[in-house]
Scaffold this active site. Structure first.
Site, PDB file in Angstrom:
ATOM      1  N   LYS A 116       0.819  -1.215   0.000  1.00 38.29           N
ATOM      2  CA  LYS A 116       0.000   0.000   0.000  1.00 38.29           C
ATOM      3  C   LYS A 116       0.851   1.263   0.000  1.00 38.29           C
ATOM      4  CE  LYS A 116      -3.439  -2.817   0.258  1.00 38.29           C
ATOM      5  NZ  LYS A 116      -4.135  -3.216  -0.986  1.00 38.29           N
ATOM      6  N   GLU A 201      -1.422   6.858   8.174  1.00 40.82           N
ATOM      7  CA  GLU A 201      -1.849   7.993   7.371  1.00 40.82           C
ATOM      8  C   GLU A 201      -2.924   8.773   8.130  1.00 40.82           C
ATOM      9  OE1 GLU A 201      -3.260   6.204   3.728  1.00 40.82           O
ATOM     10  OE2 GLU A 201      -5.306   6.015   4.481  1.00 40.82           O
ATOM     11  N   ARG A 297      -7.696  -7.006  -8.377  1.00 41.37           N
ATOM     12  CA  ARG A 297      -8.503  -8.237  -8.451  1.00 41.37           C
ATOM     13  C   ARG A 297      -9.949  -7.863  -8.707  1.00 41.37           C
ATOM     14  NH1 ARG A 297     -11.353  -7.847  -3.730  1.00 41.37           N
ATOM     15  NH2 ARG A 297     -10.291  -6.974  -1.909  1.00 41.37           N
TER      16      ARG A 297
END
Length: 472
Positions: A116, A201, A297
């Protein structure tokens, strides 16, 4: 097509969904099943089924056994569905090394978006904003230091570097919560992904979760198929998804979908993927949106995009993996497909809802399983009367999707609530009453939903469920 036979490396409703797509393409389907899953409906939905050694999820996570099953069954390709091995770059490489096509993005994109922090870096390189954060694995001390740097903002998110689906994720709004949350996320990430690395974050207290469906081909063309609203979540787990996002201004919609396309073009994305954003619902002006991650995906909620575009995304995946271009699929990059009306999906889970709204897994034998029907209703599931469920697997039993061609979101919500009310499931508990409580709430029909809405209204929703159940 050079692909003639596909092994489905999954189970349950998504395995059935893939088998149907293969059948309509005229291709042979092969299923795998664990020792404790021989009675699952997906075993009957295919042309051939191969038994795996072992039971529970570990059987479906055995690279060597699944590749061996594909080769012994004479397959040309493997479709991983979602979950299990769908985002495993190592498994995709194992398939390629065995001469099998992997139906999905290539190894390099699975590696990229499986990290990520690297995905955040690519978004920034494409000129797409991301939440303030640290784009690498952090220590507990670094997490505390980052929290302090945010000042009076809403707080901090702790996330698994290799995560997805809300696992290994916690919001922290107080410094004294950090250590316990960090340890929980690390433990959950290690258990779910085999990687306990975490990053941090900025936390957006009032946000909408908007995601964009992307397709890319081997010729370098990329397009989007519109966006989905996934803000109805409970503890970071999606419950209800919508296409398109209701009440989103056209200019903002174009900006978000354009940002997704730029990131995909930046990395040369191929096959199907979803690029996810947070839209700051409390921000004044045109709307601040931030990229958070990409899922390389098929998504659980792909159904709503299919309903409003008329495009079979699973068939598109297979054909793109076989070398077809977007033009071969009848899709023009210069003229993205227009959507029709609204589609809403509800995830019917096998669970009980406590008084505080917390879910608890449920199991049992289905004494009755009768999915709903009627105009504009689709049900993707794997239950049948007499089937005994297994708590070792995910609690998702079925997905009920309502589509209405008119530009009338409240009508779509009413249609889905009606369909859920007709879904006859006995022998075990489901979250159907909880889903209906959300759909029937005035905030949902008015589009006043953010990612924390369900968590903030848990007690109210639980009371609505109790009232419905007491009147039955």
């Amino acid at each position: 097509m050079t692909i003639d036979s596909v092994l489905i490396a999954n189970r349950g409703e998504i395995a059935i969904r893939i088998a149907r797509a293969l059948s309509e393409l005229g291709l042979r389907s092969v299923a795998v099943y664990s020792e404790d899953d021989a009675d699952s409906l997906h075993v009957r939905a295919v042309d051939e089924a191969v038994a795996l050694e072992g039971s529970g999820p570990p059987a479906y996570l055995d690279f060597d056994a699944i590749v061996a099953a594909a080769r012994s069954a004479g397959c040309d390709a493997v479709h991983p569905g979602y979950g299990f091995l769908a985002e495993s770059a190592a498994f995709a490489q194992k398939c390629v090394d065995a001469g099998l096509s992997f139906v999905g993005p290539g190894v390099k994109h699975l590696e990229l978006f499986g990290d990520k922090a690297r995905a955040r870096e690519e978004a920034q390189a494409a000129g797409v904003p991301v939440p303030r954060g640290i784009d690498r694995a952090v220590t507990l001390a670094e997490a505390k230091e980052f929290f302090d740097s945010l000042g009076e903002s809403g707080g901090m998110m702790i996330k698994a570097v290799g995560g997805g689906g809300g696992r290994g994720t916690r919001a922290v709004t107080s410094r004294d919560e950090i250590e316990a949350a960090f340890d929980r996320c690390r433990s959950e990430a290690a258990r779910s992904f085999g990687n306990d690395a975490l990053y941090v974050e900025e936390f957006i207290p009032s946000a909408r979760h908007i995601e964009v469906q992307i397709l890319g081909d081997s010729a370098g063309s990329v397009l989007h198929l519109g966006e989905r609203e996934c803000s109805v979540q409970r503890r970071y787990q999606k419950l209800i998804e919508i296409a398109p996002a209701p009440g989103l201004p056209d200019g903002l919609r174009r900006a978000i979908t354009g940002a997704a396309v730029r990131i995909a073009q930046q990395v040369g994305y191929r096959n199907l993927g979803t690029f996810e954003f947070l839209l700051d619902a409390a921000h004044d002006g045109p709307g601040r949106f931030l990229f958070i991650e990409a899922n390389a995906r098929l998504q659980v909620e792909h159904t709503v995009t299919e309903e409003v575009t008329g495009i079979d995304l699973v068939q598109a995946q297979i054909r793109l993996a076989d070398g077809a271009t977007l033009a071969d699929l009848g899709l023009a990059v210069e003229d993205p497909r227009q959507t029709s009306g609204f589609a809403i999906q509800a995830r019917v889970n096998m669970e009980t809802i406590a008084e505080d709204g917390a879910p608890h897994p449920a199991s049992g034998t289905l004494a009755m399983y009768q999915p709903p029907g009627g105009p504009g209703i689709r049900t993707d599931g794997f239950g049948y009367t007499g089937y005994t469920t297994n708590t070792r697997y995910d609690s998702l039993l079925a997905k009920v999707i309502a589509h209405i061609s008119a530009d009338d979101f409240p009508a779509a919500a009413r249609r889905l609530s009606r369909a859920l009310g007709e879904f006859q499931v006995t022998g075990l508990d489901t979250n159907i009453p909880f889903l209906r409580a959300i759909l029937d709430h005035e905030d949902f029909a008015a589009g006043r939903i953010a990612t924390r809405w369900v968590d903030e209204h848990l007690e109210e929703l639980a009371e609505a469920v109790a009232r419905v159940q007491s009147s039955d």
